[in-house]
Design a protein around this motif. Structure first.
Motif, mmCIF file in Angstrom:
data_model
loop_
_atom_site.group_PDB
_atom_site.id
_atom_site.type_symbol
_atom_site.label_atom_id
_atom_site.label_comp_id
_atom_site.label_asym_id
_atom_site.label_seq_id
_atom_site.Cartn_x
_atom_site.Cartn_y
_atom_site.Cartn_z
ATOM 1 N N ASP A 190 13.594 -6.344 8.526
ATOM 2 C CA ASP A 190 12.165 -6.034 8.611
ATOM 3 C C ASP A 190 11.823 -4.981 7.565
ATOM 4 N N ARG A 227 8.956 -9.466 7.968
ATOM 5 C CA ARG A 227 10.292 -10.071 7.911
ATOM 6 C C ARG A 227 10.427 -10.899 6.625
ATOM 7 N N ILE A 277 11.262 -13.876 6.339
ATOM 8 C CA ILE A 277 10.700 -15.217 6.501
ATOM 9 C C ILE A 277 9.226 -15.223 6.077
ATOM 10 N N THR A 278 8.539 -14.114 6.343
ATOM 11 C CA THR A 278 7.133 -14.001 5.934
ATOM 12 C C THR A 278 7.031 -13.798 4.427
ATOM 13 N N ASN A 293 8.844 -14.953 2.303
ATOM 14 C CA ASN A 293 9.097 -16.266 1.692
ATOM 15 C C ASN A 293 7.849 -17.151 1.676
ATOM 16 N N MET A 294 6.791 -16.708 2.363
ATOM 17 C CA MET A 294 5.573 -17.528 2.455
ATOM 18 C C MET A 294 4.395 -16.930 1.690
ATOM 19 N N LEU A 295 4.609 -15.790 1.042
ATOM 20 C CA LEU A 295 3.492 -15.121 0.365
ATOM 21 C C LEU A 295 3.605 -15.246 -1.148
ATOM 22 N N GLN A 296 2.469 -15.482 -1.798
ATOM 23 C CA GLN A 296 2.510 -15.529 -3.247
ATOM 24 C C GLN A 296 1.273 -14.887 -3.860
ATOM 25 N N ASP A 352 3.348 0.190 7.156
ATOM 26 C CA ASP A 352 3.498 -0.043 8.611
ATOM 27 C C ASP A 352 4.016 -1.458 8.887
ATOM 28 N N GLY A 353 4.828 -1.961 7.973
ATOM 29 C CA GLY A 353 5.393 -3.292 8.166
ATOM 30 C C GLY A 353 4.431 -4.431 7.879
ATOM 31 N N ILE A 354 3.255 -4.110 7.333
ATOM 32 C CA ILE A 354 2.242 -5.150 7.107
ATOM 33 C C ILE A 354 1.949 -5.293 5.611
ATOM 34 N N PRO A 355 2.139 -6.501 5.058
ATOM 35 C CA PRO A 355 1.807 -6.716 3.650
ATOM 36 C C PRO A 355 0.293 -6.754 3.443
ATOM 37 N N ASN A 356 -0.135 -6.108 2.365
ATOM 38 C CA ASN A 356 -1.561 -6.083 2.044
ATOM 39 C C ASN A 356 -1.800 -7.006 0.843
ATOM 40 N N MET A 357 -2.408 -8.161 1.122
ATOM 41 C CA MET A 357 -2.642 -9.168 0.086
ATOM 42 C C MET A 357 -4.084 -9.125 -0.439
ATOM 43 N N LEU A 358 -4.824 -8.087 -0.085
ATOM 44 C CA LEU A 358 -6.222 -7.995 -0.514
ATOM 45 C C LEU A 358 -6.310 -7.709 -2.010
#
Lengths: 213, 121
Positions: B90, B2, B4-5, B7-10, B109-115
């Protein structure tokens, strides 16, 4: 008593890739339940589970906190992130799963912003090279003293926590919990409380709580 | 994922400390969710959001034109709009690109990959 989250959608195939909830998971659930009055009065806006695996703990936390919060989870294992999302759906809980190592990508943006953090770390004493030897090993292999992953997260906790927020951490005796208490109190000025301890077979398990004053 | 999420990732590539937030959304697919409107929740989340990043992102996606600064008073219409933006948009797939170092974080699949790979940490 609050019901344990419904995990009936998960099969033995899923548990090849993610940690299947066990005594340690349930001790963490029991600790959150015992602390529920405290948790509710915090009125959390952002809750975070690090290494969410099946998603059982964050789903349970939502039953305490309710709809007025965001539920973030992280897991280094992409399969675990997907399964956490599925567990949320199964229990009608909106979870925002992120595939990352510990809390990478959340700071400094979420400095002083997270009200509740839960972590059931890979705590089993192993060789260092076992830690990320497979997706499932990442869920339990903790390296030297079972502490190598836990030690990496500690410096980020005081940064993430909102004023008054709390961090719930599961440990076993082999992890030397007193050392962690000393680090959190003296280096990071967090307030410590033992929430629960229980023996599971040969393992003495603890849930520690650290709060930002 | 979403908004909102988002907005929290950098970006957290080692040494990347300029223009590393917000991450630019590219080639995304969006699904609309339905969430129950709760004005109190939206109001209480405002001080945890980065308003400028939200305004920038929603503008570049063409889904809203928010004021540049957070208004002091939020009327019901604005709260409804924020509710929709934050909780009902979404992102099921696509990528997030750091405007500082060009690192690409995929969304699947709707999931951010921050690796990151070891050399980037």
């Amino acid at each position: 008593m609050l019901p344990t989250p419904d995990l009936s959608h998960l099969t033995s195939k899923d548990y090849r890739n993610v940690y299947e909830p066990a005594e340690d998971t349930f001790l963490l659930l029991d600790s959150l339940e015992e602390d529920q009055e405290y948790i509710k009065q915090l009125k959390p806006k952002i809750c975070l589970e690090i290494g969410s695996g099946s998603g059982c703990v964050i789903t349970f936390l939502e039953q305490i906190v309710g709809k007025n919060s965001v539920y973030l989870t992280t897991d280094i294992n992409p399969e675990a992130a997907k399964i956490t999302q599925r567990t949320g759906k199964q229990n009608k809980v909106k979870i925002d799963a992120i595939n990352t190592d510990l809390v990478n990508g959340l700071l400094p943006r979420l400095e002083n912003s997270v009200d509740i953090i839960c972590f059931n770390p890979p705590y089993v004493v192993t060789e260092t090279e076992d830690i990320n030897s497979s997706l499932i090993a990442a869920s339990w292999a903790g390296g030297i003293n079972g502490r190598e992953v836990t030690d990496r997260i500690l410096p980020f906790i005081p940064k993430l926590l909102s004023p008054g927020g709390s961090f719930y951490l599961l440990l076993i005796q082999d992890n030397k919990p007193q050392e962690i208490v000393d680090i959190m109190e003296s280096q990071y000025n967090l307030k410590y409380q033992l929430v629960k301890k229980r023996r599971a077979g040969r393992e003495q398990q603890y849930v520690l709580k650290f709060s930002k004053i | 994922m979403r908004l909102i999420t988002h907005n929290m990732l950098q970006c957290h590539v080692k040494g990347c400390n300029k223009d590393n937030f917000p991450l630019k959304l590219e080639e995304i697919e969006i699904e609309e969710l339905e969430a129950e409107f709760n004005a109190d929740f939206i109001k209480s989340m405002l001080n945890r959001l980065d308003w400028k990043a939200l305004a920038q992102t929603t503008f570049s996606l063409g889904i809203a034109q928010l004021p540049e600064e957070m208004p002091e008073e939020l009327n019901d219409e604005m709260l409804q709009q924020l509710h929709h933006i934050l909780l009902e948009v979404d992102i099921t797939s696509g990528r997030m690109v750091c405007q500082g170092c060009n690192h690409v974080y995929p969304i699947r699949d709707g999931i951010p990959n921050m690796l990151l790979t070891e050399s980037e940490v």
